[in-house]
Design an enzyme around this catalytic site. Structure first.
Site, PDB file in Angstrom:
ATOM      1  N   TYR A 141       0.821  -1.223   0.000  1.00 10.86           N
ATOM      2  CA  TYR A 141       0.000   0.000   0.000  1.00 10.86           C
ATOM      3  C   TYR A 141       0.852   1.269   0.000  1.00 10.86           C
ATOM      4  O   TYR A 141       0.355   2.361  -0.251  1.00 10.86           O
ATOM      5  CB  TYR A 141      -0.951   0.021   1.208  1.00 10.86           C
ATOM      6  CG  TYR A 141      -2.017  -1.061   1.166  1.00 10.86           C
ATOM      7  CD1 TYR A 141      -2.359  -1.704  -0.014  1.00 10.86           C
ATOM      8  CD2 TYR A 141      -2.690  -1.443   2.317  1.00 10.86           C
ATOM      9  CE1 TYR A 141      -3.327  -2.692  -0.056  1.00 10.86           C
ATOM     10  CE2 TYR A 141      -3.663  -2.438   2.288  1.00 10.86           C
ATOM     11  CZ  TYR A 141      -3.974  -3.063   1.092  1.00 10.86           C
ATOM     12  OH  TYR A 141      -4.930  -4.042   1.050  1.00 10.86           O
ATOM     13  N   LYS A 192       3.575 -15.202   1.623  1.00  8.59           N
ATOM     14  CA  LYS A 192       3.620 -16.047   0.429  1.00  8.59           C
ATOM     15  C   LYS A 192       5.089 -16.259   0.063  1.00  8.59           C
ATOM     16  O   LYS A 192       5.552 -15.833  -1.007  1.00  8.59           O
ATOM     17  CB  LYS A 192       2.852 -15.375  -0.724  1.00  8.59           C
ATOM     18  CG  LYS A 192       1.351 -15.320  -0.518  1.00  8.59           C
ATOM     19  CD  LYS A 192       0.651 -16.629  -0.838  1.00  8.59           C
ATOM     20  CE  LYS A 192       0.651 -16.892  -2.322  1.00  8.59           C
ATOM     21  NZ  LYS A 192       0.073 -18.232  -2.607  1.00  8.59           N
ATOM     22  N   ASP A 225      -2.719 -17.856   1.433  1.00  7.52           N
ATOM     23  CA  ASP A 225      -3.925 -18.446   0.831  1.00  7.52           C
ATOM     24  C   ASP A 225      -4.421 -19.626   1.658  1.00  7.52           C
ATOM     25  O   ASP A 225      -5.630 -19.780   1.895  1.00  7.52           O
ATOM     26  CB  ASP A 225      -3.668 -18.861  -0.634  1.00  7.52           C
ATOM     27  CG  ASP A 225      -2.388 -19.660  -0.822  1.00  7.52           C
ATOM     28  OD1 ASP A 225      -1.533 -19.649   0.090  1.00  7.52           O
ATOM     29  OD2 ASP A 225      -2.250 -20.305  -1.868  1.00  7.52           O
ATOM     30  N   ASP A 249      -5.029  -7.139   5.781  1.00  5.29           N
ATOM     31  CA  ASP A 249      -6.267  -6.436   5.451  1.00  5.29           C
ATOM     32  C   ASP A 249      -7.374  -7.464   5.190  1.00  5.29           C
ATOM     33  O   ASP A 249      -8.482  -7.385   5.713  1.00  5.29           O
ATOM     34  CB  ASP A 249      -6.000  -5.599   4.175  1.00  5.29           C
ATOM     35  CG  ASP A 249      -7.084  -4.574   3.932  1.00  5.29           C
ATOM     36  OD1 ASP A 249      -8.040  -4.524   4.709  1.00  5.29           O
ATOM     37  OD2 ASP A 249      -6.967  -3.834   2.933  1.00  5.29           O
ATOM     38  N   ASP A 253     -10.379  -9.049   8.093  1.00  5.85           N
ATOM     39  CA  ASP A 253     -11.809  -8.917   7.802  1.00  5.85           C
ATOM     40  C   ASP A 253     -12.481 -10.281   7.802  1.00  5.85           C
ATOM     41  O   ASP A 253     -13.598 -10.442   8.291  1.00  5.85           O
ATOM     42  CB  ASP A 253     -12.032  -8.248   6.435  1.00  5.85           C
ATOM     43  CG  ASP A 253     -12.137  -6.733   6.566  1.00  5.85           C
ATOM     44  OD1 ASP A 253     -11.891  -6.226   7.683  1.00  5.85           O
ATOM     45  OD2 ASP A 253     -12.440  -6.066   5.567  1.00  5.85           O
TER      46      ASP A 253
END
Ligand code: NAD
Length: 372
Positions: A141, A192, A225, A249, A253
């Protein structure tokens, strides 16, 4: 020791839920010997109306000096057409940036009484208590280069850069290990590393820090993942999850929604420990809920649980945090609910009534403790 906090009620349901949170703080001051002095500040739309900016220099300075900041919510349709840079939400982003709050803590806890609020089977989420630690100020970001460019053949290309330095990884991992020691002593680090160099570095640095300073904590690694899948398949396997800004992020959630109710979820954002003091912002994860603002029906428990987090992580008041969390659990067990978490056979309460019920529960706890 007197602790100084700044309270930022903001917009929409903000003032309604903050009033109940302040009532709880006052109760602890009166009954459990805590000395927390709260000074109000302006943020968001109400600050734009008063000062022309969503976060004034004076409020920012007060927040810098405070031992912790408690915020309710910002934003609303009244300010939706204002330039993005000075919208209510920009005030909150500025506050997080200026205080360099790099570690975002998002607990996902399922109270027994609310187990049916989750979309997952109760057997999967019962007893769930996860803490996600998300790196908040680095990663894709913020990485450079970024932008959209036009290529010689006329195509356009969007660019973002995932970038982490060792220090950025180590400081957030340290927060996760320290938290785990106060919980079930397990950290799962997620990235990852199989396809991203920044993920490989993340894994190496977390492993090295673990070896150096936190061998007593159980550490595991999981690709992000897989972590997303495991959160749905078997969320109870997790205690603390530490991950980067982007994966955090999404995973935070996802974990939050395992609990099924926005009005119940607190958060904390922490900065570095400098001279024994750590900048900290505590806030519910929900927004200003303009659709119900002013109706007196908002759930104040996310903000009140943010107070419990403040007790625990800024003020080392674990006993008080536990007392508060147990009282919340008891109120729910007695079938008392605000509209958002209402279910059959329960009693519907207003925001204020929920505050009153919680104080009554705290008084009952105190009475029991005194007679024991
Ligand atoms: P929201 O979280 O405000 O509301 C989503 C839904 O959940 C609404 O139906 C609302 O009534 C309900 N809800 C939220 N909190 C509740 C509570 N405590 N009790 C009962 N019901 C509750 O999200 P939104 O509608 O997308 O955004 C509204 C405004 O809030 C926007 O201006 C947005 O930018 C802002 N916002 C602010 C923050 C923040 O301050 N940290 C976070 C998210 C959104």
């Amino acid at each position: 020791m007197t602790r100084h906090i700044v309270t930022l009620e903001g917009d929409g349901i903000g003032p309604e839920v903050m009033t109940e949170a302040l009532g709880v703080i006052a109760w602890f001051n009166q009954n459990m010997g805590s000395r927390i002095e709260a000074a109000p500040g302006d943020i968001g739309g109400m600050s734009i109306d008063k000062h022309g900016v969503p976060l004034s220099d004076a409020t920012l300075e007060a927040c810098r000096k405070a031992d912790a900041v408690l915020l309710a919510a910002v934003g609303g349709p009244k300010w939706d057409k204002i330039d993005y840079k000075i919208r209510p939400e920009a005030g909150l982003l500025k506050l997080r940036k200026e205080l360099d709050l790099f570690a975002n803590l998002r607990p996902a806890k399922v109270y027994d009484a609310l187990v049916d609020a989750s979309t997952l089977k109760s057997s999967v989420v019962k007893g769930l208590d996860i803490m996600i630690v998300r790196e908040l100020t680095g990663g894709v970001y913020f990485g450079e280069p970024r932008g959209i460019e036009t290529l010689p053949d006329g195509q356009r290309r969007g660019i973002n850069t995932q970038v982490y330095t060792t220090n950025e990884i180590i400081r957030v991992a340290r927060v996760a290990f320290e938290l785990a020691r106060k919980r079930k002593n397990r950290v799962c680090s997620s990235e990852k590393a199989n396809v991203m160099e920044s993920g490989k570095l993340w894994r190496e640095e977390v492993t090295a820090l673990h070896q150096k300073d936190y061998k007593d904590v159980e550490l595991s690694h999981m690709y992000a993942d897989n972590c997303a899948m495991q959160l749905l398949r078997n969320p109870a396997q997790f205690d603390v999850i530490v991950t980067d800004n982007l994966f955090g992020d999404i995973l935070s959630d996802e974990a939050a929604m395992l609990t099924g109710s926005l009005g119940m979820l607190p958060s904390a954002s922490l900065g570095a420990l400098i001279n024994g003091k750590r900048a900290a912002l505590y806030e519910p994860i929900h927004g200003s809920a303009p659709d119900i603002a002013g109706k007196g029906i908002a759930n104040p428990l996310a903000t009140i649980q943010s107070v419990a987090m403040m007790f625990r992580y800024s003020f080392d008041m674990a006993r008080e945090a536990e007392t508060l969390e147990t009282a919340i659990e008891s109120v729910l067990k007695r079938g008392l609910r605000t509209a958002d978490i209402m279910s059959e056979g329960c009693k519907k309460l207003s925001t204020k009534e929920m505050g009153v019920a919680l104080i009554a529960e705290l008084n009952a706890t105190l009475k029991t403790a005194k007679t024991a």
